[in-house]
Design a protein around this motif. Structure first.
Motif, PDB file in Angstrom:
ATOM      1  N   TRP A 167     -14.151   6.141  -2.528  1.00 13.67           N
ATOM      2  CA  TRP A 167     -13.710   7.435  -3.033  1.00 13.67           C
ATOM      3  C   TRP A 167     -12.857   7.238  -4.287  1.00 13.67           C
ATOM      4  CZ3 TRP A 167     -16.305  11.184  -0.877  1.00 13.67           C
ATOM      5  CH2 TRP A 167     -16.742  11.040   0.434  1.00 13.67           C
ATOM      6  N   SER A 183     -14.201  17.789  -0.763  1.00 13.29           N
ATOM      7  CA  SER A 183     -14.124  17.007  -1.999  1.00 13.29           C
ATOM      8  C   SER A 183     -15.057  17.561  -3.078  1.00 13.29           C
ATOM      9  CB  SER A 183     -14.469  15.544  -1.704  1.00 13.29           C
ATOM     10  OG  SER A 183     -15.754  15.442  -1.122  1.00 13.29           O
ATOM     11  N   GLU A 239     -10.132   7.237  -7.111  1.00 15.62           N
ATOM     12  CA  GLU A 239      -8.692   7.452  -7.110  1.00 15.62           C
ATOM     13  C   GLU A 239      -8.258   7.996  -8.474  1.00 15.62           C
ATOM     14  OE1 GLU A 239      -6.777   7.128  -4.571  1.00 15.62           O
ATOM     15  OE2 GLU A 239      -8.141   6.104  -3.167  1.00 15.62           O
ATOM     16  N   ARG A 240      -7.311   8.887  -8.445  1.00 11.52           N
ATOM     17  CA  ARG A 240      -6.774   9.421  -9.703  1.00 11.52           C
ATOM     18  C   ARG A 240      -5.807   8.398 -10.293  1.00 11.52           C
ATOM     19  NH1 ARG A 240      -4.258  15.331  -9.861  1.00 11.52           N
ATOM     20  NH2 ARG A 240      -6.489  15.803  -9.899  1.00 11.52           N
ATOM     21  N   GLU A 241      -6.012   8.049 -11.537  1.00  7.84           N
ATOM     22  CA  GLU A 241      -5.167   7.071 -12.199  1.00  7.84           C
ATOM     23  C   GLU A 241      -3.853   7.713 -12.628  1.00  7.84           C
ATOM     24  OE1 GLU A 241      -7.242   5.308 -15.400  1.00  7.84           O
ATOM     25  OE2 GLU A 241      -8.828   4.439 -14.148  1.00  7.84           O
ATOM     26  N   LYS A 296       0.807  -1.223   0.000  1.00  2.00           N
ATOM     27  CA  LYS A 296       0.000   0.000   0.000  1.00  2.00           C
ATOM     28  C   LYS A 296       0.841   1.273   0.000  1.00  2.00           C
ATOM     29  CE  LYS A 296      -4.018  -2.004   2.348  1.00  2.00           C
ATOM     30  NZ  LYS A 296      -4.913  -1.903   3.531  1.00  2.00           N
ATOM     31  N   GLN A 324       1.623  14.861  -4.139  1.00  2.00           N
ATOM     32  CA  GLN A 324       1.078  13.969  -5.160  1.00  2.00           C
ATOM     33  C   GLN A 324       2.088  13.894  -6.313  1.00  2.00           C
ATOM     34  OE1 GLN A 324      -2.941  15.058  -6.219  1.00  2.00           O
ATOM     35  NE2 GLN A 324      -3.433  15.674  -4.126  1.00  2.00           N
ATOM     36  N   HIS A 372      -4.050   9.660   0.638  1.00  2.54           N
ATOM     37  CA  HIS A 372      -4.108   8.674   1.718  1.00  2.54           C
ATOM     38  C   HIS A 372      -3.113   9.048   2.810  1.00  2.54           C
ATOM     39  CE1 HIS A 372      -6.769   5.636  -0.091  1.00  2.54           C
ATOM     40  NE2 HIS A 372      -6.250   6.025  -1.255  1.00  2.54           N
ATOM     41  N   TYR A 424      -7.723   9.768   4.949  1.00  2.00           N
ATOM     42  CA  TYR A 424      -7.205  10.723   3.977  1.00  2.00           C
ATOM     43  C   TYR A 424      -6.732  11.985   4.690  1.00  2.00           C
ATOM     44  CZ  TYR A 424      -9.527   7.857   0.427  1.00  2.00           C
ATOM     45  OH  TYR A 424      -9.926   6.815  -0.371  1.00  2.00           O
TER      46      TYR A 424
END
Length: 505
Positions: A130, A115, A132-134, A64, A241, A256, A72
């Motif tokens: 929720w 959000s 997730e951005r790929e 993970k 990110q 996360h 989050y």
């Protein structure tokens, strides 16, 4: 009467040569030395989430990416996000039987980010789903990881094979006869990829990265329109990110929460634990907590007269005994020019003497309370552990400069054991201790106020920092090495920052 209790006022010298406050040091009861965070071995005991207190195994934490799957943090201010409830109207407003539906969204109570600001739809459940951005580079990254895993596996197999050859054991008949695997494959007529297990399982190498010849032009808006800094992300927000690195705030997604760890600290000299927490994430207790604050007398500066160059000033210092045993404290002069012998070599020499001379065993059982505490006491009278040091640590030279002379008292004083009930007893102390009135100004229970005379150097400049130092020698009672308590003299180098020089009369 106010105390000077700043973290940089009173510092103790660690066995490695660094100066730390007593709250940042550990005391090993097996090798009898102070340890800081730089001279102990750090070991991770468990991984857990600081918000939901979920204990996660190490293998799962690596999968993970060391982050919790349910909690989050805010991408704007890095604070924890909380789940908020919102009601959604019925699908058919004309139907009186239909009830509003509960919907959930993430919100930050610190910076008011939610959000909904980035267009994430509300969820029907609290714990889930929720989006997730790929990552557009996920496939290439996975190919690189697989390739390097195969390389590591091949190197490990080749290393194991070389070790077995050195021992005289052969993996196959060809290794023993000297016929190489390449020659054998030529005789049989098989290609290399079908016979060699490493080459057979080797993944396909990804295509090498190529630089772009055409670069996107700079948008005209950057030159014509004023920049709104509230809409542009900061460097911290982008690095939070790294797979996307958003440029504008409307592309920030929840992140996360990073996992926390519980670590145990092990002494590098004797390999014993000096700190070990409980396995339960919600527990703040320790199985082993050998903090120096519970074993070494604490020193605090009470008052100090105005410091003048070349003039003697009075310094009042408070000593506190944190142990359950009586201790005797004496002062030794600190000489920064001479290199003091480390405690490791002293303990090793005494251990050799104990092994050679049987008569010293009787001296080990002698109590040091009946012996005078002086600087000329031989090291053979000190009770030492029976374990041979497994690792020699070379201490570094202390970089602290001392520019103030201290008049070392010739007499010692006694500190009674700690008694928690004595803090609330105003009837007086029951200890009949004969103190030197020139040294001990006042005492209560396990505390004593000591008077010291200090003289700053005459060549100091105005407003310069005045630092003095001495060696504190105290009797430490060890109850771990054997059934009977053992006592020995423990020395600690102490440095006091007295303040700035105010001038001369």
């Amino acid at each position: 009467m106010s105390y000077i209790t700043g973290p940089d006022v009173v510092k103790y010298a660690c066995s490695c040569g660094l100066l730390k406050p007593i709250s940042h040091l550990y005391f090993c009861r097996y090798c009898f030395q102070l340890r800081c965070s730089f001279c102990v071995c750090h070991e991770v005991d468990s991984n857990f989430c600081g918000k939901c207190s979920e204990n996660i195994p190490s293998s799962e934490a690596r999968v993970k990416k060391n982050r919790c799957g349910n909690c989050y943090v805010c991408p704007s201010c890095q604070q924890e996000l909380s789940t908020r409830i919102a009601s959604k109207g019925p699908v058919n407003p004309e139907d009186s039987k239909s009830t509003p539906k509960k919907m959930y969204y993430l919100s930050c109570q610190f910076c008011r980010w939610s959000s909904r600001d980035v267009g994430i739809p509300d969820q029907s459940t609290v714990t889930g789903g929720w989006p997730e951005r790929e990552n557009v580079h996920s496939n290439r990254l996975q190919e690189l990881v697989d390739m390097y895993k195969a390389i590591v596996l091949a190197q490990k197999q080749q290393k194991d094979k070389d070790k077995k050859k050195q021992r005289g054991k052969f993996l196959s008949y060809t290794d023993r006869t000297g016929v190489t695997a390449a020659a054998l494959r030529k005789r049989i007529g098989l290609p290399a990829e079908f016979t060699h297990p490493i080459l057979k399982n080797k993944p396909k190498e990804p295509e090498p990265a190529s630089a772009k010849t055409e670069v996107d032009e700079v948008p005209e808006q950057l030159l014509t329109e004023p920049i709104n800094l509230m809409e542009i992300t900061t460097v911290e927000q982008r690095l939070l990110q790294p797979e996307a690195q958003p440029v504008t705030v409307d592309k920030l997604f929840p992140v996360h929460k990073q996992l926390s760890i519980k670590r145990s600290l092990r002494c590098r000299h004797c390999e014993h634990n000096v700190s070990k927490p409980e396995y339960n994430p919600s527990s703040v207790k320790f199985k082993i907590q050998l903090f120096a604050y519970y074993h070494i007398p604490e020193i605090r500066i009470v008052t100090v007269e105005p410091l003048r160059a070349g003039k003697q000033c009075e310094l009042i210092v408070k000593f506190t005994n944190p142990t359950q045993h009586q201790t005797t404290i004496a002062f030794l002069k600190l000489n920064m020019d001479e290199e003091d012998a480390s405690l490791d070599s002293e303990v090793a020499e005494v251990i050799q003497d104990l092994d050679q001379t049987l008569s010293l065993q009787e001296k080990q059982q002698m109590s040091l309370t009946s012996l005078p505490l002086s600087t000329s006491q031989p090291s053979s009278l000190i009770s030492v552990p029976s374990r041979q040091p497994s690792l020699t640590i070379e201490p570094r030279k202390i970089s602290q400069e001392v520019n103030c002379d201290i008049e070392v008292p010739t007499s010692s004083f006694i500190l009674p054991p700690r008694d928690d009930a004595a803090e609330y007893d105003d009837s007086g102390d029951t200890h009949n201790i004969q103190d030197d009135p020139k040294l001990v100004k006042w005492r209560k229970s396990n505390k004593a106020f000591i008077k010291l005379n200090v003289t700053p150097m005459s060549d100091l400049a105005l407003n310069s920092e005045v630092v003095c130092g001495f060696i504190m020698q105290h009797i430490y009672t060890n109850t771990v090495a054997s059934k009977e308590p053992q006592k020995y003299n423990h020395k600690v180098k102490v440095f006091l920052r007295l303040g700035q020089l105010v001038g001369s009369e």
